[in-house]
Scaffold this motif. Sequence first.
Motif, mmCIF file in Angstrom:
data_model
loop_
_atom_site.group_PDB
_atom_site.id
_atom_site.type_symbol
_atom_site.label_atom_id
_atom_site.label_comp_id
_atom_site.label_asym_id
_atom_site.label_seq_id
_atom_site.Cartn_x
_atom_site.Cartn_y
_atom_site.Cartn_z
ATOM 1 N N SER A 29 5.209 9.759 -8.335
ATOM 2 C CA SER A 29 6.545 9.537 -8.155
ATOM 3 C C SER A 29 7.030 8.476 -8.822
ATOM 4 O O SER A 29 6.157 7.772 -9.313
ATOM 5 C CB SER A 29 7.030 9.286 -6.544
ATOM 6 O OG SER A 29 6.546 7.983 -6.254
ATOM 7 N N LYS A 50 13.576 4.165 2.850
ATOM 8 C CA LYS A 50 13.191 4.933 4.148
ATOM 9 C C LYS A 50 12.615 4.128 5.232
ATOM 10 O O LYS A 50 12.916 4.031 6.422
ATOM 11 C CB LYS A 50 12.575 6.101 3.651
ATOM 12 C CG LYS A 50 12.981 7.301 4.978
ATOM 13 C CD LYS A 50 12.408 8.591 4.451
ATOM 14 C CE LYS A 50 12.083 9.610 5.518
ATOM 15 N NZ LYS A 50 11.583 11.027 5.024
ATOM 16 N N THR A 51 11.442 3.430 4.625
ATOM 17 C CA THR A 51 10.510 2.809 5.722
ATOM 18 C C THR A 51 11.450 1.290 6.103
ATOM 19 O O THR A 51 11.284 0.887 7.147
ATOM 20 C CB THR A 51 9.349 2.216 4.988
ATOM 21 O OG1 THR A 51 8.696 3.651 4.253
ATOM 22 C CG2 THR A 51 8.359 1.625 5.706
ATOM 23 N N GLN A 66 12.051 6.819 -7.156
ATOM 24 C CA GLN A 66 11.645 8.039 -6.165
ATOM 25 C C GLN A 66 10.836 6.921 -5.200
ATOM 26 O O GLN A 66 11.319 7.379 -3.932
ATOM 27 C CB GLN A 66 10.796 9.273 -6.501
ATOM 28 C CG GLN A 66 11.679 10.284 -7.362
ATOM 29 C CD GLN A 66 10.780 11.278 -7.931
ATOM 30 O OE1 GLN A 66 9.732 10.949 -8.428
ATOM 31 N NE2 GLN A 66 11.191 12.466 -8.099
ATOM 32 N N MET A 67 10.106 6.276 -5.469
ATOM 33 C CA MET A 67 9.423 5.262 -4.691
ATOM 34 C C MET A 67 10.352 4.446 -3.948
ATOM 35 O O MET A 67 10.341 4.505 -2.693
ATOM 36 C CB MET A 67 8.407 4.407 -5.353
ATOM 37 C CG MET A 67 7.606 3.159 -4.576
ATOM 38 S SD MET A 67 6.931 1.790 -5.544
ATOM 39 C CE MET A 67 8.326 0.865 -5.884
ATOM 40 N N GLU A 113 2.147 1.594 -3.579
ATOM 41 C CA GLU A 113 0.841 2.131 -4.281
ATOM 42 C C GLU A 113 0.722 3.559 -4.345
ATOM 43 O O GLU A 113 0.602 4.344 -5.015
ATOM 44 C CB GLU A 113 -0.220 1.477 -4.364
ATOM 45 C CG GLU A 113 -0.103 0.184 -4.871
ATOM 46 C CD GLU A 113 -1.229 -0.555 -5.051
ATOM 47 O OE1 GLU A 113 -2.470 -0.161 -4.649
ATOM 48 O OE2 GLU A 113 -1.318 -1.521 -6.003
ATOM 49 N N ALA A 114 0.734 3.999 -2.778
ATOM 50 C CA ALA A 114 0.524 5.382 -2.506
ATOM 51 C C ALA A 114 1.557 6.494 -2.946
ATOM 52 O O ALA A 114 1.094 7.479 -3.643
ATOM 53 C CB ALA A 114 0.365 5.568 -1.102
ATOM 54 N N SER A 115 2.784 5.936 -3.059
ATOM 55 C CA SER A 115 3.980 6.790 -3.469
ATOM 56 C C SER A 115 3.817 6.971 -5.083
ATOM 57 O O SER A 115 3.697 7.887 -5.651
ATOM 58 C CB SER A 115 5.184 6.088 -3.094
ATOM 59 O OG SER A 115 6.221 6.860 -3.768
ATOM 60 N N LEU A 116 3.386 5.809 -5.901
ATOM 61 C CA LEU A 116 3.365 5.818 -7.108
ATOM 62 C C LEU A 116 2.204 6.873 -7.593
ATOM 63 O O LEU A 116 2.116 7.749 -8.617
ATOM 64 C CB LEU A 116 3.206 4.425 -7.790
ATOM 65 C CG LEU A 116 4.506 3.750 -7.892
ATOM 66 C CD1 LEU A 116 4.060 2.443 -8.317
ATOM 67 C CD2 LEU A 116 5.448 4.396 -8.518
ATOM 68 N N LYS A 154 12.840 6.929 -1.593
ATOM 69 C CA LYS A 154 12.264 7.643 -0.443
ATOM 70 C C LYS A 154 11.202 7.188 0.206
ATOM 71 O O LYS A 154 10.662 7.517 1.171
ATOM 72 C CB LYS A 154 11.622 8.899 -1.298
ATOM 73 C CG LYS A 154 12.542 9.981 -1.779
ATOM 74 C CD LYS A 154 11.816 11.102 -2.462
ATOM 75 C CE LYS A 154 12.965 12.129 -3.166
ATOM 76 N NZ LYS A 154 12.396 13.392 -3.617
ATOM 77 N N VAL A 155 10.594 5.981 -0.285
ATOM 78 C CA VAL A 155 9.510 5.320 0.575
ATOM 79 C C VAL A 155 10.161 3.930 0.857
ATOM 80 O O VAL A 155 10.156 3.537 1.929
ATOM 81 C CB VAL A 155 8.225 5.032 -0.194
ATOM 82 C CG1 VAL A 155 7.126 4.175 0.590
ATOM 83 C CG2 VAL A 155 7.604 6.633 -0.362
ATOM 84 N N SER A 187 0.831 -1.075 -0.186
ATOM 85 C CA SER A 187 -0.024 -0.128 -0.101
ATOM 86 C C SER A 187 0.868 1.182 0.137
ATOM 87 O O SER A 187 0.432 2.167 -0.616
ATOM 88 C CB SER A 187 -0.825 0.013 1.282
ATOM 89 O OG SER A 187 -0.107 -0.203 2.323
ATOM 90 N N LEU A 188 1.850 0.912 0.589
ATOM 91 C CA LEU A 188 2.839 2.409 0.652
ATOM 92 C C LEU A 188 3.503 2.589 -0.689
ATOM 93 O O LEU A 188 3.618 3.687 -1.198
ATOM 94 C CB LEU A 188 3.889 2.216 1.459
ATOM 95 C CG LEU A 188 3.530 2.243 3.277
ATOM 96 C CD1 LEU A 188 4.703 2.241 4.273
ATOM 97 C CD2 LEU A 188 2.682 3.479 3.411
#
Lengths: 310, 258
Positions: free
Chosen positions: A205, A217-218, A209-210, A198-201, A213-214, A195-196
């Motif tokens: 982004s 980082k996560t 970048q996904m 998909e949220a990023s895309l 940065k996601v 879900s994170l």
Amino acid sequence: MMAKTIKEIEHTLYRKNSKMRTERFGKSLTFLAVVLTAAITAAILFLVFSKGLSTFIMNDGSVKDFFTGTTWNPAEVNSLGKPIIGALPFIVGSLAITGISALIAGPLAIGAAIFMSEIAPNAGKRIMQPVIELLVGIPSVVYGFIGLSVVVPFLRDLFPGSGFGIAAGTIVLSVMILPTVTSLALDAIQSVPRSLREASLALGSTRWQMICKVVLKTAKPGLLMAIIFGMARAFGEALAVQMVIGNASVIPHSLFEPASTITSILTMGMGYTVMGQVENNALWSLALILLLMSLFFTIIVRMIGKGKSA
Amino acid sequence: MNVVESIERSVIQTEDLQFYYNTHHALKNINLKFEEKKITALIGPSGCGKSTFLRTMNRMNDLIPGVRTEGAIWIGNENITEPSIDPVELRKKVGMVFQHASVFPFSIYENIAYGPRTHGERNKKVLDEIVEENLRAAALWDEVKDHLDHPATGLSGGQQQRLTIARTLATKPEILLMDEPTSALDPISTAKVEDLIRTLKERYTIIIVTHNMQQAARISDFTAFFLNGEVKEYGQTATLFTNPLFSETKDYIAGKFG
Ligand SMILES: Nc1ncnc2c1ncn2[C@@H]1O[C@H](COP(=O)(O)OP(=O)(O)OP(=O)(O)O)[C@@H](O)[C@H]1O
Ligand SMILES: [Mg+2]
């Protein structure tokens, strides 16, 4: 109807009883296992601590010399009548080899994990994952042997010196911990929820970048844990290192000069000392350092784990 | 399907849209027009293709291997199903809010700033303004303004969902797709999000999937009823709910199946 219900209850009660008995048996069995494990751990801790500290208590060794002295000759005494137990060269050697290995293996492992999970998940699963699992299982003596027959001569040809040293040790250790760190890093990256991503895309982004940065980082706590596991393994590895490091008890001036680590001195010296003598106790002191370091690594991993779940 | 009213000023229009998951024909011949700055609700039983349809509009389905899209989706005068359309650019224009608030495990501030940052905004002052403006737009500013640096995962479910809406608004979309944005929320949070959606209508074209008939009736201007991958009925919400053309629509709205 009523009677039947009561009967059923009685029946289940009866059944429960026999279940309870097996449950109690299982409980005692696991409890015994726990007690045994705890007792063995306590015994080991006691042995290492008492032996390791006796260098300083019984043999009058100086703690300051141990951490700052550069000469290791426990059989002799210095002008103050204290045993010569300068372990700094080994401590430096161990830290250098562990740190540099982590610096090499960490980025490579994270890169490989990204490739396997984000770029080519199919090839990653079908080819790379089995290969990595295979590599994890190779005994360290094999890595050491390869290091001795390939890495050392290679370094000897390229750089001045014999080829033995921190550089050779680092290369061997990096390769050795790479599979473990990669597979832990892969777990960390794959546990980032879809879900994170998909949220990023969906926010416009790009895939990179996904990932940067996601996903990274996560996954950061998990990735750090992976690297620290690798470092703990590198710090504690003896055999492979001892085969390629050259085993000179001096602080090396370059990465291509013979050096030693805490573990290599331990394995080298073990057979030549007698229990109870100061030479032997000094080795126990080195073992104590290893134990404390591994404790330290465990605590860091724990702390990261806690931070992650919080 | 039956277009009751002819819809003027449509910003989105689908033309014989077909969608396949491998061999599974999930969307059949969808012809819909969505009007600018209106709320359109998509209703229908589970598995009828509402999410699939929504995800064709920002090309999120591209991520699933083995899918195929046929037909056209016109947004303005671009057919966004064309391979030449960059989905990254498209998604800046067509924002999406998911069923489960997928806040990033970063601070509240970083969540909102994420979109603008990835689109190249570096100026701290501009970002500050974007964060405040969109938190206000999502009616969340007063609740979080004193702890923008706190982790977003510490917010309540309803706050998290409003945060993801604010996060999407911060990318300056023209169209908002919402897939059951309140289905995981309690009634009070749901009411807040619904109020928010109503205020957003002034600035955005909104398409919302919902299983809540009252919600569709309360907030939407138009409703499309999906059934087995097709649009069974489409029209003004008031008409469709009070006077449906098809018995299936009537039964679904009355809660007889779904
Ligand atoms: N990734 C996928 N791969 C294959 N089939 C899928 C996939 N996602 C959905 N489908 C199928 O496509 C059909 C439509 O699914 P979709 O998720 O669009 O339904 P929905 O109307 O959103 O349902 P719900 O109300 O339960 O969310 C279903 O039959 C579903 O099984
Ligand atoms: Mg759905």
